[in-house]
Design an enzyme around this catalytic site. Structure first.
Site, PDB file in Angstrom:
ATOM      1  N   LYS A 267       0.972  -1.266   0.213  1.00  0.00           N
ATOM      2  CA  LYS A 267       0.033   0.043  -0.075  1.00  0.00           C
ATOM      3  C   LYS A 267       0.957   1.276  -0.027  1.00  0.00           C
ATOM      4  O   LYS A 267       1.810   1.500   0.888  1.00  0.00           O
ATOM      5  CB  LYS A 267      -0.857  -0.001   0.951  1.00  0.00           C
ATOM      6  CG  LYS A 267      -1.763   1.368   1.211  1.00  0.00           C
ATOM      7  CD  LYS A 267      -2.807   1.310   2.633  1.00  0.00           C
ATOM      8  CE  LYS A 267      -3.718   2.347   2.507  1.00  0.00           C
ATOM      9  NZ  LYS A 267      -4.731   2.306   3.857  1.00  0.00           N
ATOM     10  N   ASP A 272      -3.330   9.931   3.947  1.00  0.00           N
ATOM     11  CA  ASP A 272      -4.578   9.565   4.023  1.00  0.00           C
ATOM     12  C   ASP A 272      -5.447  10.398   4.847  1.00  0.00           C
ATOM     13  O   ASP A 272      -5.356  10.241   5.985  1.00  0.00           O
ATOM     14  CB  ASP A 272      -4.670   8.158   4.495  1.00  0.00           C
ATOM     15  CG  ASP A 272      -6.056   7.536   4.372  1.00  0.00           C
ATOM     16  OD1 ASP A 272      -7.110   8.060   3.888  1.00  0.00           O
ATOM     17  OD2 ASP A 272      -6.344   6.352   5.137  1.00  0.00           O
ATOM     18  N   LYS A 279     -11.483  11.886   8.127  1.00  0.00           N
ATOM     19  CA  LYS A 279     -10.817  11.149   9.179  1.00  0.00           C
ATOM     20  C   LYS A 279     -11.238  12.408  10.262  1.00  0.00           C
ATOM     21  O   LYS A 279     -11.040  13.510   9.915  1.00  0.00           O
ATOM     22  CB  LYS A 279      -9.521  10.875   9.166  1.00  0.00           C
ATOM     23  CG  LYS A 279      -9.409   9.471   8.544  1.00  0.00           C
ATOM     24  CD  LYS A 279      -7.671   9.296   8.788  1.00  0.00           C
ATOM     25  CE  LYS A 279      -7.346   7.967   8.014  1.00  0.00           C
ATOM     26  NZ  LYS A 279      -8.228   6.734   8.450  1.00  0.00           N
ATOM     27  N   ASP A 290       0.998   5.972   5.668  1.00  0.00           N
ATOM     28  CA  ASP A 290       0.058   4.970   5.048  1.00  0.00           C
ATOM     29  C   ASP A 290       0.513   4.322   3.893  1.00  0.00           C
ATOM     30  O   ASP A 290       0.146   3.694   2.968  1.00  0.00           O
ATOM     31  CB  ASP A 290      -1.252   5.847   4.720  1.00  0.00           C
ATOM     32  CG  ASP A 290      -2.517   4.795   4.958  1.00  0.00           C
ATOM     33  OD1 ASP A 290      -2.393   3.661   5.511  1.00  0.00           O
ATOM     34  OD2 ASP A 290      -3.591   5.312   4.303  1.00  0.00           O
ATOM     35  N   ASP A 349     -12.884   6.388   2.975  1.00  0.00           N
ATOM     36  CA  ASP A 349     -11.571   6.050   3.802  1.00  0.00           C
ATOM     37  C   ASP A 349     -11.263   4.662   3.500  1.00  0.00           C
ATOM     38  O   ASP A 349     -10.159   4.395   4.173  1.00  0.00           O
ATOM     39  CB  ASP A 349     -12.129   6.539   5.299  1.00  0.00           C
ATOM     40  CG  ASP A 349     -10.674   6.824   6.278  1.00  0.00           C
ATOM     41  OD1 ASP A 349      -9.724   7.148   5.482  1.00  0.00           O
ATOM     42  OD2 ASP A 349     -11.011   6.819   7.213  1.00  0.00           O
ATOM     43  N   GLU A 351      -9.932   3.308   1.347  1.00  0.00           N
ATOM     44  CA  GLU A 351      -9.186   3.424   0.150  1.00  0.00           C
ATOM     45  C   GLU A 351      -8.126   2.480  -0.466  1.00  0.00           C
ATOM     46  O   GLU A 351      -7.927   2.072  -1.438  1.00  0.00           O
ATOM     47  CB  GLU A 351      -8.454   4.810  -0.280  1.00  0.00           C
ATOM     48  CG  GLU A 351      -7.199   5.168   0.482  1.00  0.00           C
ATOM     49  CD  GLU A 351      -7.106   4.984   1.985  1.00  0.00           C
ATOM     50  OE1 GLU A 351      -8.116   4.900   2.682  1.00  0.00           O
ATOM     51  OE2 GLU A 351      -5.883   4.750   2.528  1.00  0.00           O
ATOM     52  N   ARG A 353      -7.746  -0.696   0.436  1.00  0.00           N
ATOM     53  CA  ARG A 353      -8.434  -2.057  -0.340  1.00  0.00           C
ATOM     54  C   ARG A 353      -8.740  -1.853  -1.752  1.00  0.00           C
ATOM     55  O   ARG A 353      -8.458  -2.911  -2.598  1.00  0.00           O
ATOM     56  CB  ARG A 353      -9.575  -2.540   0.516  1.00  0.00           C
ATOM     57  CG  ARG A 353     -10.662  -1.705   0.664  1.00  0.00           C
ATOM     58  CD  ARG A 353     -11.886  -2.239   1.477  1.00  0.00           C
ATOM     59  NE  ARG A 353     -11.269  -1.692   2.775  1.00  0.00           N
ATOM     60  CZ  ARG A 353     -11.886  -1.933   3.851  1.00  0.00           C
ATOM     61  NH1 ARG A 353     -12.975  -2.664   4.105  1.00  0.00           N
ATOM     62  NH2 ARG A 353     -11.526  -1.346   5.252  1.00  0.00           N
TER      63      ARG A 353
END
Ligand code: BES
Ligand code: MN
Ligand code: ZN
Length: 502
Positions: A267, A272, A279, A290, A349, A351, A353
């Protein structure tokens, strides 16, 4: 990027009064049994001090304990550092002893450390664990001050063995341990870069630099190629940012005779915010980490470049910045993925996956026969395991086994989640092939997140490693530093280079 600050060499231990290396510190690792002896170092005054510390319960030889004893000229070193190994000496306790000793050496401004290998332990294995620990322990996070004061460095560590014949064996153990520790520290540095200093394009440039350094093939797709190839998920996640997405691939062919190709997917979300499903502001700065999965892969590739294991790899790093803007993707959007499947976006959020699923499909297209993804995928894994263990999800228990063994060998904690069909069913969408978040975000969040990615692995053996709790720490914890940890570099190194590390 891989500037060596600490040189590790070997020497022969004759006696505690010998210091032909001009070291200002001597590290001695002691088990609880060692400490219970009448004679510990053999220097009467220092032994008396140690016995007093033991009797007062200050230094008992427990793992994690470290004391710096000024020698006042009793031995030809300014300090003797004693590190506890606990009741059993093993690679984990030796690594930890070396981490704490290195930190103390920096604090005391010691530049040259002589390190006595414990006599009751395989010297090759001890040298490798101590080297790893010393280099991991000297790690410091980069600072960006106007006038940064010059920092103390541990310039040299000399590992002392009683057996002269060991030298060549020790040198090779040191070299492999150096590669592993440097790969980890490199992943930490990359992960600690603030969001304004690392965006998808610069992450891609770093991958290119690393590939060129080792002569690996590397390909970077920009936002136009990403869209043109039909990677609608990566396009959607990256759409809200002024820093467009990248799809980065690196290939290493170490076993031309084998048809197996391990696809590693990491990833690479450089920051993020959560996007439109934003968030909370508290602690959002953690989201510079992230891209920890991507950093772990590049750190592992650094190890592969040095140790050249007999494996075939295709590494895929989908990278994006998850931001809000008039161009951002929204809850309710339906996007078409590279695989042709549609995804109903219920939470922007979730994102990671989405872009990992694109990475999995791309790795398959590039010939991967087995898949492992590494991602700071969920906060839910923190609810399950706190910041202690990395969570694993797999569709193939046999494939997971050697990875769990590698983690144990490397001293990193990985624990497997169940993979029952009920969890997959929670991702059924009314309008698309799959949805990216369940109606309760919180129930089994780490499992459903992993299984979303697994959907795209289809029939290939696949492992997902969720480092959401372990890639980044709010404060020092044991041997791991505050901020980025480089978690899973050591596990992947042990998994890929197991033979070379033995
Ligand atoms: N990058 C986060 C996961 C994360 C959160 C890692 C905190 C480390 C610390 C991920 O993209 C995310 O936001 N996941 C959501 C998913 C939810 C919206 C279904 C989460 O875990 O809250
Ligand atoms: Mn997120
Ligand atoms: Zn994320």
């Amino acid at each position: 990027m891989f500037a060596k600050t600490t040189e590790i060499t070997t020497g022969i231990f004759k006696s505690y009064t010998n210091n032909e290396w001009g070291a200002d510190g001597l590290l001695v690792c002691l088990s609880e049994l060692d400490l219970s002896q009448e004679v510990i170092l053999g220097q009467p005054q220092l032994d008396q001090t140690l016995q007093r510390l033991r009797d007062k319960g200050i230094f008992t030889g427990a793992s994690g304990e470290l004391e710096a004893l000024p020698t006042h000229g009793l031995l030809p070193y300014a300090y003797v550092l004693v590190a506890g190994l606990g009741p059993v000496t093993n690679r984990d306790t030796l690594r930890a002893a070396a981490v704490f000793a290195a930190r103390e050496a920096l604090a005391l401004r010691l530049e040259r450390l002589a390190v006595k290998l414990p006599s009751a332990f395989d010297s090759r294995s001890a040298a490798s664990a101590l080297t790893e620990g010393l280099l991991l322990g000297t790690y410091r996070i980069a600072a960006y001050r106007k006038n940064e004061p010059a920092r103390a460095e541990l310039r040299q560590a000399v590992l002392l063995t009683e057996a002269a014949a060991d030298a060549a064996l020790l040198e090779s153990a040191i070299a492999t341990a150096e590669a592993v520790a440097e790969g980890t520290n490199y992943a930490r540095d990359l992960t600690n870069l603030p969001g304004n200093k690392l965006v998808p394009a610069s992450l891609a440039e770093e991958a290119v630099r690393l590939a060129q350094h080792y002569g690996f093939a590397c390909e970077v797709l920009d936002e136009h190629e990403i869209a043109a190839r039909g990677m609608g998920g990566l396009t959607a996640v990256g759409a809200g940012s002024a820093n467009p997405p990248r799809m980065i691939t690196l290939q290493y062919k170490g076993d031309p005779d084998s048809a197996d190709v391990l696809g590693l997917v990491g990833k690479g979300v450089t920051f993020d915010t959560g996007g439109i499903s934003m968030k909370k502001p508290d602690g959002m700065e953690e989201m510079i980490s992230d891209m920890g999965g991507a950093a772990t892969l590049l750190g592992a590739l650094h190890v592969v470049g040095q140790l050249k294991p007999k494996v075939n790899l295709v590494m895929v790093i989908p990278s994006a910045e998850n931001m809000t803007s008039g161009a951002a993707y929204r809850p309710g959007d339906v996007v078409t993925m590279l695989s042709g499947h549609s995804v109903e976006v219920l939470n922007t959020d979730a994102e990671g996956r989405i872009i990992l699923a694109e990475g999995i499909t791309y790795a398959r297209q590039l010939g991967a026969t087995h898949l492992i993804d590494v991602a700071t995928l969920t906060g839910a894994v923190l609810i399950s395991f706190a910041d202690v263990a990395t969570g694993a999800v797999t569709n193939d228990d046999e494939f997971l086994k050697p990875l769990l063994q590698a983690a144990a060998d490397a001293g990193e904690k990985v624990w497997q989640f169940p993979n029952y069909p009920e969890y997959r069913a929670m991702l059924k969408s009314d309008v698309a092939d799959i949805k990216n978040a369940t109606s309760s975000d919180r129930w089994a969040g780490a499992i459903t997140a992993g299984l979303f990615i697994g959907y795209f692995a289809e029939e290939l053996p696949w492992i997902h490693l969720d480092t959401g709790g372990t890639a980044w720490l709010w404060s020092d914890k044991g041997i791991e530093p505050k901020g980025a940890t480089g978690v899973m570099v050591r596990t992947l190194a042990a998994y890929l280079c197991g033979e070379a590390l033995k």
